[in-house]
Write a protein that holds these residues in place. Structure first.
Motif: not given
Ligand SMILES: Nc1ncnc2c1ncn2[C@@H]1O[C@H](COP(=O)(O)OP(=O)(O)OP(=O)(O)O)[C@@H](O)[C@H]1O
Length: 343
Positions: A136-139, A163-164, A169-172
């Protein structure tokens, strides 16, 4: 910047991958290219970025034709699923990379990186190595690096698919927030219809190298242009009936059908618009699948099977269970009719 694609044709190893595709993305809009694996979504992105040769067609950024320009001159940036970060370098060096190419002064680079890391919720991560970070951090770093380029068009090729669900959802939400704040014209490639419905101003649903429908999430979900689009967005019930003088009549439901000519049609009813009620015995509950908050139901009357989805608590409170007789009501949120299919 506005992106306009006209009659784009791409052939790879003698196979036509994109067939006269036209699409306009307004300045500051986020659109999704949605569709099954192999339908040509990534080929569209690569064509826009100049990473593969196109056979015919025009790609314009504002009024400027870019299809013959070198990739680095187009100002487009792609974030791929595998992110393509440099694992042994620090976060700072990764984000600085496009700015180095543009010869942005070092002090200015530092300021931009600090602000970008705050924006992607990784403040103070400048010196951390990529190989020491979570997925997630790399994203977030990949997103910061893409934004550091100040792209004319941001192209996202399934960046969240590794990602899970929670992180996705968070990244989106983060991408949507930053894209809106900065008014970056963005194309997201995804095969996740939920992601497309949640994030996009418009969705282009693709199949076999062409666009089936290009419309807002509500329009494409509630008014699919044909059965193929309707099927892509989930299960559908069809009720046969007739339109006369803009009125649809059937054995199950009658409703206004504004704009439809007289003739035989099938009314699309989504599972959530089918209500099962304790009063009545028109249908038998053949199958019931508990899914937590909701429940899936297969209902059978003497003519056809209906598929319904309902709130579990409501079905439980009504005392409805498998094998029981029940009543049925149809309340489609909007009217969508398809001409009757000829056998
Ligand atoms: N370099 C290539 N040479 C030949 N055929 C290719 C090449 N790249 C992709 N294709 C083919 O083009 C078609 C479309 O591929 P593309 O990657 O655009 O699909 P996609 O919709 O992005 O799929 P996915 O969701 O699986 O990534 C596929 O049939 C694929 O096999």
């Amino acid at each position: 910047m506005e992106l306009k694609i006209e009659n784009l044709e791409v052939t790879l190893q003698k196979n036509k991958i994109l067939n006269r595709v036209s699409l306009t993305v307004k300045s500051g809009e986020l659109i999704s290219l949605l569709g099954a694996s192999g339908c040509g979504k990534s080929t569209m992105l690569k064509s826009i970025a100049g990473l593969l040769d196109i056979e015919k067609g025009r790609i314009c950024l504002d009024a400027k034709e870019i299809q013959n320009m070198a990739p680095e001159k187009r100002g487009t940036v792609i974030v791929f699923q595998d992110l393509r970060l440099f694992p042994h370098m620090t976060v700072e060096k990764n984000i600085a990379f496009p700015m180095e190419l543009k010869k942005v002064p070092k002090a200015r680079q530092k300021e931009i990186i600090k602000k970008l890391l705050e924006d992607v919720q990784l403040p103070g991560f400048e010196k951390r190595k990529i190989k020491e970070m979570s997925g997630g951090q790399m994203q977030r770093v990949a997103l910061a690096r893409a934004l550091a380029c100040e792209p004319s068009i941001l192209l996202l090729d399934e960046p969240f698919s590794g990602l899970d669900e929670k992180l996705r959802l968070e990244m989106g939400a983060l991408v949507r927030k930053l894209q809106k704040e900065r008014k970056i014209t963005t194309i997201l490639v995804t095969h996740d219809k939920k992601e497309a419905l949640q994030m996009s101003d418009r969705i282009a649903l693709m199949s076999n190298g062409h666009i089936l429908q290009y419309a807002s999430p509500t329009e494409i979900f509630q008014h699919p242009e044909n059965r193929q689009v309707a099927a892509y967005f989930g299960k559908a019930n069809y009720i046969e009936g007739t339109v006369q003088k803009e009125q649809f009549d059937s054995d199950y439901i009658s409703c206004e059908a504004k704009g439809y000519a007289d003739g035989k049609y099938e009314l699309l009813v989504r599972p959530f618009d089918v209500k099962v009620i304790a009063e009545g015995s028109a249908v038998e509950i053949r199958e019931m699948t508990y899914l937590g908050e909701t429940v899936d139901l297969y209902l059978q009357d003497e003519k056809q099977t209906f598929y319904a989805q309902d709130i579990s608590a409501r079905i439980h409170a009504a005392g409805l269970m498998e094998g029981a007789k029940a009543g049925i009501e149809f309340a489609p949120e909007s009217i969508c009719l398809f001409p009757e299919e000829k056998e």
